[in-house]
Scaffold this motif. Structure first.
Motif, PDB file in Angstrom:
ATOM      1  N   ALA A 195       0.837  -1.214   0.000  1.00  0.00           N
ATOM      2  CA  ALA A 195       0.000   0.000   0.000  1.00  0.00           C
ATOM      3  C   ALA A 195       0.867   1.257   0.000  1.00  0.00           C
ATOM      4  O   ALA A 195       0.535   2.260  -0.638  1.00  0.00           O
ATOM      5  CB  ALA A 195      -0.912  -0.012   1.220  1.00  0.00           C
ATOM      6  N   LEU A 196       2.002   1.202   0.718  1.00  0.00           N
ATOM      7  CA  LEU A 196       2.881   2.365   0.808  1.00  0.00           C
ATOM      8  C   LEU A 196       3.434   2.754  -0.559  1.00  0.00           C
ATOM      9  O   LEU A 196       3.569   3.941  -0.877  1.00  0.00           O
ATOM     10  CB  LEU A 196       4.035   2.065   1.782  1.00  0.00           C
ATOM     11  N   GLN A 197       3.743   1.758  -1.372  1.00  0.00           N
ATOM     12  CA  GLN A 197       4.250   2.055  -2.715  1.00  0.00           C
ATOM     13  C   GLN A 197       3.172   2.697  -3.586  1.00  0.00           C
ATOM     14  O   GLN A 197       3.443   3.590  -4.381  1.00  0.00           O
ATOM     15  CB  GLN A 197       4.770   0.776  -3.380  1.00  0.00           C
ATOM     16  N   LYS A 198       1.921   2.261  -3.415  1.00  0.00           N
ATOM     17  CA  LYS A 198       0.822   2.882  -4.166  1.00  0.00           C
ATOM     18  C   LYS A 198       0.600   4.326  -3.716  1.00  0.00           C
ATOM     19  O   LYS A 198       0.289   5.203  -4.521  1.00  0.00           O
ATOM     20  CB  LYS A 198      -0.461   2.068  -3.985  1.00  0.00           C
ATOM     21  N   LYS A 199       0.763   4.565  -2.398  1.00  0.00           N
ATOM     22  CA  LYS A 199       0.638   5.938  -1.894  1.00  0.00           C
ATOM     23  C   LYS A 199       1.753   6.816  -2.472  1.00  0.00           C
ATOM     24  O   LYS A 199       1.549   8.002  -2.740  1.00  0.00           O
ATOM     25  CB  LYS A 199       0.727   5.963  -0.362  1.00  0.00           C
ATOM     26  N   THR A 200       2.932   6.212  -2.667  1.00  0.00           N
ATOM     27  CA  THR A 200       4.035   6.949  -3.290  1.00  0.00           C
ATOM     28  C   THR A 200       3.677   7.343  -4.712  1.00  0.00           C
ATOM     29  O   THR A 200       3.962   8.462  -5.155  1.00  0.00           O
ATOM     30  CB  THR A 200       5.319   6.082  -3.297  1.00  0.00           C
ATOM     31  N   ASP A 201       3.040   6.416  -5.453  1.00  0.00           N
ATOM     32  CA  ASP A 201       2.560   6.722  -6.810  1.00  0.00           C
ATOM     33  C   ASP A 201       1.628   7.924  -6.793  1.00  0.00           C
ATOM     34  O   ASP A 201       1.756   8.848  -7.599  1.00  0.00           O
ATOM     35  CB  ASP A 201       1.807   5.522  -7.392  1.00  0.00           C
ATOM     36  N   LYS A 202       0.670   7.890  -5.861  1.00  0.00           N
ATOM     37  CA  LYS A 202      -0.330   8.956  -5.775  1.00  0.00           C
ATOM     38  C   LYS A 202       0.326  10.294  -5.454  1.00  0.00           C
ATOM     39  O   LYS A 202       0.016  11.323  -6.075  1.00  0.00           O
ATOM     40  CB  LYS A 202      -1.357   8.591  -4.703  1.00  0.00           C
ATOM     41  N   LEU A 203       1.245  10.278  -4.498  1.00  0.00           N
ATOM     42  CA  LEU A 203       1.940  11.508  -4.117  1.00  0.00           C
ATOM     43  C   LEU A 203       2.755  12.047  -5.280  1.00  0.00           C
ATOM     44  O   LEU A 203       2.758  13.253  -5.562  1.00  0.00           O
ATOM     45  CB  LEU A 203       2.847  11.227  -2.915  1.00  0.00           C
ATOM     46  N   ASN A 204       3.425  11.145  -5.980  1.00  0.00           N
ATOM     47  CA  ASN A 204       4.225  11.537  -7.139  1.00  0.00           C
ATOM     48  C   ASN A 204       3.348  12.141  -8.230  1.00  0.00           C
ATOM     49  O   ASN A 204       3.712  13.132  -8.877  1.00  0.00           O
ATOM     50  CB  ASN A 204       4.971  10.308  -7.674  1.00  0.00           C
ATOM     51  N   LEU A 205       2.167  11.555  -8.434  1.00  0.00           N
ATOM     52  CA  LEU A 205       1.236  12.051  -9.444  1.00  0.00           C
ATOM     53  C   LEU A 205       0.773  13.475  -9.126  1.00  0.00           C
ATOM     54  O   LEU A 205       0.779  14.355  -9.992  1.00  0.00           O
ATOM     55  CB  LEU A 205       0.018  11.118  -9.520  1.00  0.00           C
ATOM     56  N   VAL A 206       0.405  13.708  -7.872  1.00  0.00           N
ATOM     57  CA  VAL A 206      -0.077  15.038  -7.471  1.00  0.00           C
ATOM     58  C   VAL A 206       1.025  16.072  -7.624  1.00  0.00           C
ATOM     59  O   VAL A 206       0.808  17.164  -8.156  1.00  0.00           O
ATOM     60  CB  VAL A 206      -0.598  14.997  -6.015  1.00  0.00           C
ATOM     61  N   PHE A 265      -2.433  18.053  -2.377  1.00  0.00           N
ATOM     62  CA  PHE A 265      -1.133  17.564  -1.926  1.00  0.00           C
ATOM     63  C   PHE A 265      -1.195  17.164  -0.458  1.00  0.00           C
ATOM     64  O   PHE A 265      -0.635  16.129  -0.055  1.00  0.00           O
ATOM     65  CB  PHE A 265      -0.064  18.646  -2.132  1.00  0.00           C
ATOM     66  N   HIS A 266      -1.871  17.977   0.354  1.00  0.00           N
ATOM     67  CA  HIS A 266      -1.968  17.689   1.784  1.00  0.00           C
ATOM     68  C   HIS A 266      -2.652  16.335   2.010  1.00  0.00           C
ATOM     69  O   HIS A 266      -2.198  15.529   2.832  1.00  0.00           O
ATOM     70  CB  HIS A 266      -2.759  18.802   2.475  1.00  0.00           C
ATOM     71  N   ALA A 267      -3.727  16.079   1.259  1.00  0.00           N
ATOM     72  CA  ALA A 267      -4.454  14.810   1.406  1.00  0.00           C
ATOM     73  C   ALA A 267      -3.571  13.617   1.032  1.00  0.00           C
ATOM     74  O   ALA A 267      -3.516  12.613   1.762  1.00  0.00           O
ATOM     75  CB  ALA A 267      -5.709  14.826   0.538  1.00  0.00           C
ATOM     76  N   ALA A 268      -2.870  13.732  -0.103  1.00  0.00           N
ATOM     77  CA  ALA A 268      -1.984  12.638  -0.542  1.00  0.00           C
ATOM     78  C   ALA A 268      -0.816  12.462   0.422  1.00  0.00           C
ATOM     79  O   ALA A 268      -0.410  11.336   0.738  1.00  0.00           O
ATOM     80  CB  ALA A 268      -1.472  12.924  -1.950  1.00  0.00           C
ATOM     81  N   ASN A 269      -0.280  13.578   0.900  1.00  0.00           N
ATOM     82  CA  ASN A 269       0.865  13.547   1.808  1.00  0.00           C
ATOM     83  C   ASN A 269       0.476  12.927   3.154  1.00  0.00           C
ATOM     84  O   ASN A 269       1.220  12.121   3.723  1.00  0.00           O
ATOM     85  CB  ASN A 269       1.390  14.973   2.008  1.00  0.00           C
ATOM     86  N   GLU A 270      -0.697  13.318   3.678  1.00  0.00           N
ATOM     87  CA  GLU A 270      -1.176  12.774   4.951  1.00  0.00           C
ATOM     88  C   GLU A 270      -1.457  11.280   4.826  1.00  0.00           C
ATOM     89  O   GLU A 270      -1.157  10.500   5.738  1.00  0.00           O
ATOM     90  CB  GLU A 270      -2.453  13.509   5.377  1.00  0.00           C
ATOM     91  N   ASP A 291       0.345   8.535   7.114  1.00  0.00           N
ATOM     92  CA  ASP A 291      -0.395   7.632   8.001  1.00  0.00           C
ATOM     93  C   ASP A 291      -0.017   6.178   7.755  1.00  0.00           C
ATOM     94  O   ASP A 291       0.169   5.403   8.700  1.00  0.00           O
ATOM     95  CB  ASP A 291      -1.902   7.820   7.803  1.00  0.00           C
ATOM     96  N   THR A 292       0.097   5.816   6.477  1.00  0.00           N
ATOM     97  CA  THR A 292       0.495   4.431   6.154  1.00  0.00           C
ATOM     98  C   THR A 292       1.920   4.167   6.612  1.00  0.00           C
ATOM     99  O   THR A 292       2.221   3.093   7.159  1.00  0.00           O
ATOM    100  CB  THR A 292       0.370   4.179   4.637  1.00  0.00           C
ATOM    101  N   GLY A 293       2.802   5.144   6.404  1.00  0.00           N
ATOM    102  CA  GLY A 293       4.194   5.001   6.841  1.00  0.00           C
ATOM    103  C   GLY A 293       4.309   4.851   8.346  1.00  0.00           C
ATOM    104  O   GLY A 293       5.116   4.058   8.848  1.00  0.00           O
ATOM    105  N   ILE A 294       3.484   5.602   9.081  1.00  0.00           N
ATOM    106  CA  ILE A 294       3.511   5.510  10.553  1.00  0.00           C
ATOM    107  C   ILE A 294       3.062   4.128  11.008  1.00  0.00           C
ATOM    108  O   ILE A 294       3.649   3.542  11.924  1.00  0.00           O
ATOM    109  CB  ILE A 294       2.619   6.614  11.170  1.00  0.00           C
ATOM    110  N   ARG A 295       2.023   3.596  10.363  1.00  0.00           N
ATOM    111  CA  ARG A 295       1.549   2.259  10.738  1.00  0.00           C
ATOM    112  C   ARG A 295       2.635   1.208  10.529  1.00  0.00           C
ATOM    113  O   ARG A 295       2.830   0.326  11.369  1.00  0.00           O
ATOM    114  CB  ARG A 295       0.315   1.900   9.908  1.00  0.00           C
ATOM    115  N   VAL A 296       3.355   1.322   9.425  1.00  0.00           N
ATOM    116  CA  VAL A 296       4.451   0.376   9.161  1.00  0.00           C
ATOM    117  C   VAL A 296       5.551   0.540  10.192  1.00  0.00           C
ATOM    118  O   VAL A 296       6.053  -0.442  10.767  1.00  0.00           O
ATOM    119  CB  VAL A 296       5.017   0.588   7.738  1.00  0.00           C
ATOM    120  N   ASN A 297       5.931   1.784  10.459  1.00  0.00           N
ATOM    121  CA  ASN A 297       7.046   2.033  11.371  1.00  0.00           C
ATOM    122  C   ASN A 297       6.698   1.704  12.825  1.00  0.00           C
ATOM    123  O   ASN A 297       7.586   1.390  13.609  1.00  0.00           O
ATOM    124  CB  ASN A 297       7.497   3.488  11.248  1.00  0.00           C
ATOM    125  N   LYS A 298       5.417   1.782  13.174  1.00  0.00           N
ATOM    126  CA  LYS A 298       5.020   1.367  14.521  1.00  0.00           C
ATOM    127  C   LYS A 298       5.319  -0.115  14.727  1.00  0.00           C
ATOM    128  O   LYS A 298       5.790  -0.529  15.786  1.00  0.00           O
ATOM    129  CB  LYS A 298       3.525   1.627  14.726  1.00  0.00           C
TER     130      LYS A 298
END
Length: 572
Positions: free
Chosen positions: A180-191, A215-220, A224-231
């Motif tokens: 999921a984190l990689q897909k979020k990276t795609d989305k952030l890159n697109l925006v 950008f704020h929505a994609a970044n957040e 959030d996904t990154g925090i869940r992984v790092n937790k």
């Protein structure tokens, strides 16, 4: 991926051998230390202590040198592997048809070629350095620990299952999150990409706040996904350290009891404790590997998706080549629809364009003019019917051979960063300065180039940002002219030119391309009024074919186009 790894089997073999040598030396150190305590210190044998201590120093230094070699070869392997994968990704994407390219999208392809490859590179480096070291140290540590004190080895039976369950649980939860984190990276890159490339439009329509919110929505979401992984990752290390510390306490406790009973020596307890720490540290290294590998697997899956994607447009197994090409283009009952579209863009289109003649295509916006033009160089393939050149279906000709004969000017003028000469040589690699100046003269572009002292070496910024729309169009036209092809395809390529420049350019072009086939897609009637034949498209179908006079006299669709433009000019 395995094909790329096999290239580095020599370096990988060196990593394994050097790691094995370093681990053997490290496993020898606790035994030497036990001998120093049990023999040297207990007996007060100073020469033995100095001799064994010197041997320990030599072993430690040798192990450091060997591990330095491991780091060197592991890094070279990982970096070389990443380079090869990036190259294959780039070559694969460059060979994609437009339709195949659009299935993934620019933003995702950029992420896969950079971020995903970097993830795989980092994990490969870690695997070569840690995942080869950890199993060898784990096995060696267990063998030596059990051989030294079998009774005390029972302590591991309590700690190993806890660590194994922890690794299993975290790996199971982390794998979906990494994907999921990689897909979020795609989305952030697109925006980010859309915001940067469309900055002029965003500011012109005062939509900066809207883009900030996107950008704020994609970044957040990414955060959030990154925090869940790092937790999850954050839980792993403390729990392992707790297990290690309690294991150490248990070893010291039961070891002290055995020493008190005369069943064990102090040196043996020290050596066993070090072997235990080596075993547990190996498990920690393995656990980090099991956590990081799923992330690399997610990235590998995305990379393989590109590398294994079947291209919609392929060269024939036995392409037919013809040295002499006349350039007669024939479209017969051509139909085409974009992927996922309900209705076809083109339906039963048939016409013939001959050398020495100019064929124009006109119609309302969305009538399929540009799409029809893209079928000739096989940027897309027809759904039904055939597009042929000199009677040969374009699908039977290799793409390279086909496009070598065509000078294509797209609707959106695209220039690459570099010099003017670099951009013109996209049309002809070995073009001389004289040929390039002739092409610029014909395209009415030499004037603004000569105004600059750099001439052909004038720098072109990314996307031609330092040129106006009309200048970019003229440079794009010059790029096609310098090739001197048999077929010229102009996709609304004169729209940014004033009437005088437009007329002069077309006059010069027709003088040097008398024997070539010219097809022009246009919005303005003035651009095509002198064409030998005009094809009128209406909702993907041919509404009429003829000269300007014939169509204006008989064709209602063409009459409406002409009258609407005349009314617009009069109003202006």
């Amino acid at each position: 991926m395995l094909a790329h790894i096999k290239k580095y089997y020599v370096q990988i073999s060196l990593v394994v051998l050097l790691t094995l040598g370093a681990i053997m030396l490290e496993l020898l150190l606790p035994t030497l230390m036990a001998n120093v305590v049990d023999i040297g210190i207990v007996k007060g044998d100073i020469p033995y202590i100095l001799k064994t201590g010197g041997l320990m120093v030599i072993c430690a230094l040798a192990a450091v040198l060997l591990m330095t070699g491991v780091s060197f070869f592991a890094s070279r392997t990982a970096l070389g592997f990443a380079r090869d994968v990036r190259r294959d990704l780039f070559v694969t994407v460059e060979n994609f048809s437009v339709q195949t390219f659009e299935k993934i999208g620019t933003a995702s392809l950029i992420t896969r070629s950079t971020n995903d490859v970097k993830q795989v590179q980092d994990v490969l480096n870690m695997v070569l350095r840690m995942m080869t070291r950890a199993p060898l140290m784990l096995v060696g540590g267990i063998v030596l620990a059990v051989a030294r004190e079998p009774g005390l080895s029972v302590v591991f039976l309590g700690s190993l299952p806890i660590l194994a369950l922890l690794i299993f649980f975290i790996s199971r939860k982390a794998i979906p999150l990494f994907a999921a984190l990689q897909k979020k990276t795609d989305k952030l890159n697109l925006v980010v990409r859309q915001s940067l490339t469309g900055v002029r439009v965003i500011r012109a329509f005062n939509n900066v706040e809207h883009e900030k919110q996107r950008f704020h929505a994609a970044n957040e979401d990414f955060r959030d996904t990154g925090i869940r992984v790092n937790k999850m990752m954050a839980v792993l290390f403390p729990v392992m350290m707790i297990v290690m510390n309690f294991t150490s306490i248990a070893i010291v406790w039961f070891g002290a009891v055995r020493i008190d009973q005369g069943l064990m020596q102090v040196g043996n307890l020290m050596a066993f404790l070090q072997y235990a720490m080596m075993i547990l540290m190996s498990l920690i290294m393995l656990s980090f590997g099991f956590i990081m590998i799923p992330r690399a697997q997610a990235s590998l899956k995305r990379i393989n998706e590109v590398l294994l994607m079947e291209n919609d447009i392929l060269d024939p197994e036995t392409p037919r080549t013809r040295r002499n090409l006349n350039g007669v283009i024939t479209c017969k009952d051509v139909s085409f629809r974009y992927a996922g579209a309900e209705k076809p863009v083109l339906k039963n289109v048939s016409f013939e364009a001959k050398p020495g003649e100019t064929t124009a295509i006109i119609g309302s916006t969305g009538s399929g003019k540009s799409t029809l033009l893209k079928l000739i160089p096989r940027l897309y393939d027809v759904e039904e019917g055939t597009v042929s050149i000199d009677g040969e279906d374009v699908r039977n000709i290799s793409q390279q051979e086909l496009r070598k004969r065509i000078g294509y000017v797209p609707q959106k003028a695209m220039l690459f960063s570099g010099t003017v000469a670099d951009n013109l040589r996209y049309g002809k690699e070995d073009a001389t300065d004289q040929e390039m100046w002739e092409a610029l003269d014909i395209a009415q572009a030499s004037g603004f180039i000569k105004e600059k002292n750099e001439g052909l070496h004038l720098y072109v910024e990314q996307g031609g940002a330092n040129f106006s729309g009309g200048q970019k169009q003229r440079l794009s036209i010059a790029r096609a002219i310098v090739r001197r092809p048999d077929i010229y395809l102009f996709d609304d390529s004169f729209s940014a030119l004033d009437f005088k420049t437009d007329a002069k350019l077309r006059s010069e072009l027709f003088n040097i391309a008398k024997e070539a086939t010219i097809i022009i897609v246009a919005q303005r009637v003035n651009t095509i009024i002198h064409a030998d034949q005009i094809i009128v498209l209406n909702e993907g179908e041919i509404a009429g074919i003829g000269t300007h006079k014939e169509l204006f006299a008989e064709n209602q669709v063409y009459q409406e186009i002409v009258l609407s433009q005349q009314a617009g000019e009069e109003g202006a």
